[in-house]
Each structure stands twice: as structure tokens, then as C-alpha cells.
Design a protein around this motif. Sequence first.
Motif, short mmCIF file in Angstrom:
data_model
loop_
_atom_site.label_atom_id
_atom_site.label_comp_id
_atom_site.label_asym_id
_atom_site.label_seq_id
_atom_site.Cartn_x
_atom_site.Cartn_y
_atom_site.Cartn_z
N CYS A 1 -2.29 27.68 31.57
CA CYS A 1 -1.15 28.30 31.82
C CYS A 1 -0.77 29.50 30.98
CB CYS A 1 -0.04 27.25 31.86
SG CYS A 1 -0.12 26.11 33.25
N ASP A 2 -1.04 29.27 29.86
CA ASP A 2 -0.63 30.44 28.77
C ASP A 2 -1.59 31.83 29.28
OD1 ASP A 2 0.45 31.56 26.16
OD2 ASP A 2 -1.72 31.64 25.97
N SER A 3 -2.84 31.69 29.70
CA SER A 3 -3.75 32.70 29.94
C SER A 3 -2.86 33.51 31.17
CB SER A 3 -5.04 32.24 30.02
OG SER A 3 -5.75 31.75 29.05
N LEU A 4 -2.56 32.38 32.13
CA LEU A 4 -2.01 33.32 33.35
C LEU A 4 -0.69 34.12 33.11
CD1 LEU A 4 -2.95 33.56 36.50
CD2 LEU A 4 -1.47 31.43 36.88
N ILE A 5 0.04 33.45 32.19
CA ILE A 5 1.34 33.89 31.84
C ILE A 5 1.20 35.14 31.12
CG2 ILE A 5 3.55 33.50 30.60
CD1 ILE A 5 3.06 30.48 31.33
N ASN A 6 0.38 35.26 29.88
CA ASN A 6 0.21 36.24 29.01
C ASN A 6 -0.97 37.25 29.00
OD1 ASN A 6 2.53 35.45 27.48
ND2 ASN A 6 1.35 33.84 27.11
N ASN A 7 -1.76 37.26 30.09
CA ASN A 7 -3.01 37.95 30.15
C ASN A 7 -2.97 38.49 31.68
OD1 ASN A 7 -4.64 37.71 27.65
ND2 ASN A 7 -4.20 35.53 28.27
N GLN A 8 -1.93 39.16 32.02
CA GLN A 8 -1.73 39.73 33.33
C GLN A 8 -2.55 40.83 33.65
OE1 GLN A 8 2.10 39.39 35.31
NE2 GLN A 8 2.51 37.23 34.35
N ALA A 9 -2.85 41.66 32.57
CA ALA A 9 -3.65 42.81 32.83
C ALA A 9 -5.07 42.21 33.35
CB ALA A 9 -4.03 43.59 31.68
N ILE A 10 -5.55 41.03 33.08
CA ILE A 10 -6.88 40.44 33.74
C ILE A 10 -6.64 39.68 34.94
CG2 ILE A 10 -8.68 39.05 32.92
CD1 ILE A 10 -8.12 39.53 29.88
N TYR A 11 -5.65 38.96 34.95
CA TYR A 11 -5.32 37.95 36.22
C TYR A 11 -4.34 38.50 37.25
CZ TYR A 11 -7.97 35.14 33.18
OH TYR A 11 -8.80 34.44 32.04
N GLY A 12 -3.81 39.46 36.96
CA GLY A 12 -2.64 39.84 37.89
C GLY A 12 -1.13 39.73 37.44
N ASN A 13 -0.51 40.44 38.06
CA ASN A 13 0.91 40.54 37.68
C ASN A 13 1.74 39.39 38.56
OD1 ASN A 13 0.18 43.76 37.15
ND2 ASN A 13 1.13 42.80 35.42
N TYR A 14 2.33 38.17 37.73
CA TYR A 14 3.12 37.22 38.46
C TYR A 14 4.45 37.09 37.77
CZ TYR A 14 -1.51 36.13 40.50
OH TYR A 14 -2.88 36.36 41.06
N SER A 15 5.19 36.73 38.58
CA SER A 15 6.36 36.69 38.09
C SER A 15 7.24 35.87 39.03
CB SER A 15 7.28 37.87 37.52
OG SER A 15 7.56 38.97 38.61
N LEU A 16 8.69 35.31 38.74
CA LEU A 16 9.37 34.68 39.75
C LEU A 16 10.01 35.62 40.59
CD1 LEU A 16 11.42 32.25 37.16
CD2 LEU A 16 9.33 31.65 39.01
N PHE A 17 10.22 35.35 41.92
CA PHE A 17 10.88 36.03 42.62
C PHE A 17 12.17 35.89 42.67
CE2 PHE A 17 12.57 36.85 47.00
CZ PHE A 17 12.03 37.99 47.47
N PRO A 18 13.11 36.94 42.60
CA PRO A 18 14.34 36.97 42.09
C PRO A 18 15.33 36.07 43.14
CG PRO A 18 14.12 39.11 43.06
CD PRO A 18 12.72 38.33 42.88
N ASN A 19 14.98 35.50 44.29
CA ASN A 19 15.77 34.86 44.90
C ASN A 19 15.09 33.51 45.60
OD1 ASN A 19 16.84 34.13 47.84
ND2 ASN A 19 18.43 34.91 47.11
N TYR A 20 15.68 32.31 45.20
CA TYR A 20 14.84 31.00 45.42
C TYR A 20 14.71 31.01 46.86
CZ TYR A 20 13.45 26.07 45.57
OH TYR A 20 12.65 25.08 45.81
#
Length: 544
Positions: free
Chosen positions: A230-249
Motif C-alpha cells: 500500500c505504501d508503495s502505491l501511495i508514495n511511488n506514483q511516478a512508477i505505478y501511476g497517479n491515484y487519489s480520491l475522486f472528490p465526490n463519493y
Amino acid sequence: MKLKTSIKLMYSIITCFAISCNSMDPIPTDNFTDATFWQSSANAELVVNMAYNQMYSADKMWNDEALSDNIFEGRSNTNQRSIRNGLVDPSLGLFSSEWGDIYAGIKTCHVFLANIDRVPNIDRQLKNRRIAEIRFIRAYLYFRLINFYGDVPFFSSDILLSETNSIKRTNKTVVLQFIHDELSAISSILPSKNQLSKLENGRITKGAVLAFQARANLYEGNWQKTANYCDSLINNQAIYGNYSLFPNYEGLFQRENENNQEVILDYSYVPSLKTWNKLYGAAPLSAGANLNAYAPLQSLVDNYLTINGKTIAEDAHYSADDPYKDRDPRLAATVVFHGAKWTAFNGNIQTIYIKPGTGNNAQERLDNYSGPSANSSSTGYYVKKYYDRSASVTFESSLNIFMFRYADILLMYAEAMQELGKFNASIWDDTIRKIRERAGFTSSDALSYPSGATKEQLSNIIRNERRSELALEGLRYYDIIRWKAGKTYLDGPVYGAKFSNGNRDYIRLDNRRFDENRDYLWSVPQSQLDLNKNLLPNNPGHSN
């Protein structure tokens, strides 16, 4: 990626592979033989698309939900309902159909891997990428299989029909190690999300591999590896892709927002060509749905906090007479309760009247609770999440279904760090607080780290947050099983809204039974036991 596979053609092809079509047969003019099929890279793509189709589906997601304490199937005695009521034996149809569907998908993967080298002039990079996708799908299918059945027949290449009748079961830990090894091997071959073109949306990526690794380790209780992935996916987005929460549930589950930044992997549908219509039996009747067969339970509704971040038992402002006021906004985005607003296909907004005796006309009173066997909801609730406003009037939807999304990564990370004894205010702010802010909470009590909570209380907060965030997305049953919490959540009477006996009592439905010695694993199907005695002994509590 929109998988526009000709299903009829593909089943013909796979059936031919399964029975080993005779190479001496004449070549038909209206179909392919094994000798001609692999001469085309386009045909190889058809097999890849077939494997994607067999990996998952909306039906599987909703049926998995019916195994949990979120949903009640009141229209008939489905297999899922029988399982929850403790009425199971090896001949249950779902035990056999799930087993058969998964092994059919594994068959497709093995056929592709065995034949892809026969395709002439295929681009090497594309070939390696498709092989990696197929290995991911095969791993996903084996993962689903072991979570239901435990030890299973395992093979990494196609086997003969005679072998299927004598193969033994392989220990679950061996299969899990294979899954982890496969995912590790393919990660470097696959692109990141950032490298996908628009036409490739829905393809398996490096991010999907990491999310799968995290979930597999979560289910095993390997907290450190879960946290690491999980930490790798959260903090290495240059490698794995840019992910974040969509602003509206609520918008996360609407078709105009598909392929947004929260999507790690979803199961694709195509307007008119490939659709699903589960909400036809789950949405309000006044909105055009059919007889209700699938409804949320009271325990799911009760799980949602008040807007103050408290449980309904803790909040002095909560009123049982107005139970849906000032609640977690995700409740209204997920469940249709009495007085909720519904946006019709034509854009008109209507109020849903479920409490008996309410509504201004016959159309509005269609949704009134009138008994557990009536046409309306048997629980006093309807489903809203995954309602596709662009669907047909029979709720034929092309809305994609989440398999992995970024909020789940944050929740897995929070749970793993809590189990490791490393959860703190900083991790809270990076995970639970962000999820609640996106949901619409503004109260400091809801958003601030509960510093006075005990370890057990904090674990329950994270578990309950997971249920509210991911409700009706097919994950709840697996959470209960991995927590070994069947007796807590899947045993005893289940309830609907407070609409019984003149609105004085909660609707009482089935009395569910969970056998701790039996129900954490399914039975090997009776049809397989009849064919292959080497599959014995059966799983604990199930007859041989």
C-alpha cells in the motif's frame, strides 16, 4: 478497454480447445479450428478479451454481497440465502457453478499461454504485455478459488481430461505463493496507469498488481507486506501511476466519471453490447424497477455514523423517530431509505416513500413496505449505489464495476498499520480523515484522530469505516471471513427497518446460522467428488 468480444464465437473456440479438436478435421468456412485460429493476432486478442470477461462481473460482485450482512435476498431461496441460513450440502448449485466458472477461466488462460508463440508477426512488446495480463487474470481466478474452497486442484499449464479425474488438492499456501510469485514476475512488464491511452482504459497495470498483492496479503493477515505494498502505491506514483480520491463519493459511481483518478482496476461494460441489470430488482418500484429481490439490511444502515462522527448509540442527538437525519452522507449515496431523493432517468427528482401509510398517490405508495413477501422491499430499503442514470428503463447498465480503487488502498494501509501497532494521528490524517472529508464530514469530532480510543476500539473504527466506504462493492463477505467473525456478523436474526407492527418494531427476517466449524470454507462440489475421490477429504464440516 471496452471488451466487445463475440461471446458465442469465443465459447465455440474455447470448447474446441477443451476437447482438443482433431487436426485432421476439414477447415470449416464459418468458424476456426485449432490449426487456423492462432495464425491471427486479432484472434489472440479475442482470447485475452475472453479471459477478462471470465475474471469477474457485476453478477459476481452482487452475489458476493448477498453472502454478507449487507444484503437480504427476499424474493426466493437463492443459493446465497441458503448458505447464510446454514442450509448447505455438497450438492448446492453455487458450489458447483462457481468452481466450474473459475476453472473455465483458468482454462482460457492456459490455452492462451500454450499457443501465443504460434501467432506469426506479433509485436514482441504487445505479446509480453498480454502474457502478463493473462497471468494476472489466472492469479486472480486462483485467488477467488482458494478464498471459497481452501485447498484446490492446482496446475500452471493445461492438463488432460484424464488428469482432471485424478488430480489431488494442493495446499492453499502453495497456491498463494504462486499468486505472489506471478504478480512479482509480471509487474515490470506492465505499464503504469499514466502510460495507458484512453482506448486502453480497463487494462491491467502495475498499480493493479500492487493493489492485488496488498489484498492477497491482507487476507492472509500478513500485515507488514500489506502495509509495504500500500505504501508503495501511495508514495511511488511516478512508477505505478497517479491515484487519489475522486472528490465526490456519489459521483464515483456515475458513468460520466468512469476512469477517474481513483480507479485502479475495474470490470468494463459497453453500452448496448455488454450490460448488467441487477438494480432492476433492487431499486425503488416507483422509479420503474421490477419486483424487489435484493435489499439492504438494517445492520448496514446502522453502521453509518452520524454527521458528528459518532455511532447512533453514542450520539445523543440521534433520534429513532428520524433515523436518517444528519448521517454519514455515504448512506444516502448507497441506500434508499424512507424520504430519500431519487433522480429518475428523465432527470426529475422524486421522494421515495417506504414507511407504511405514506405517499400522496398510488405511484408513490408502490415502495411502501407491506410485508416480507410483497412486491416492494422486504427490508424497507432499496439500493442506490451503482444506479446508472443513463441505463435503459429496465436498468440495463453499462456502468463499470470496481475491482480495486484507491480508497481501499488507504483502508488496507490503515488496518495493517493498526494491526502492527504503528497506527497514529499522522496515518489517521492520511487515510481515514481523507476518506471522511471526501465523504462530506466537516465536524472536528468526525475528522480528528480519536486519541482516547483503545486498540480494540480503534480497530473497530477502521473496520466500520471500511464497511461504510466499500458497502455493496463485493468485499464485505471476505472481510468477515478473514476476520474469523462469522458468529459476530453472520449468525442470528436479521432485521429491516422499523416498519413492523405499526412502525413499532424492526422487520424480522431470516434467522441466519453460521457454523464456526464449517462455514469459513465452501464444500468441494458433489459433482467433483463423484468424479474424483482424490479430492477427499472434503473441507471440515462438509460431508464427503
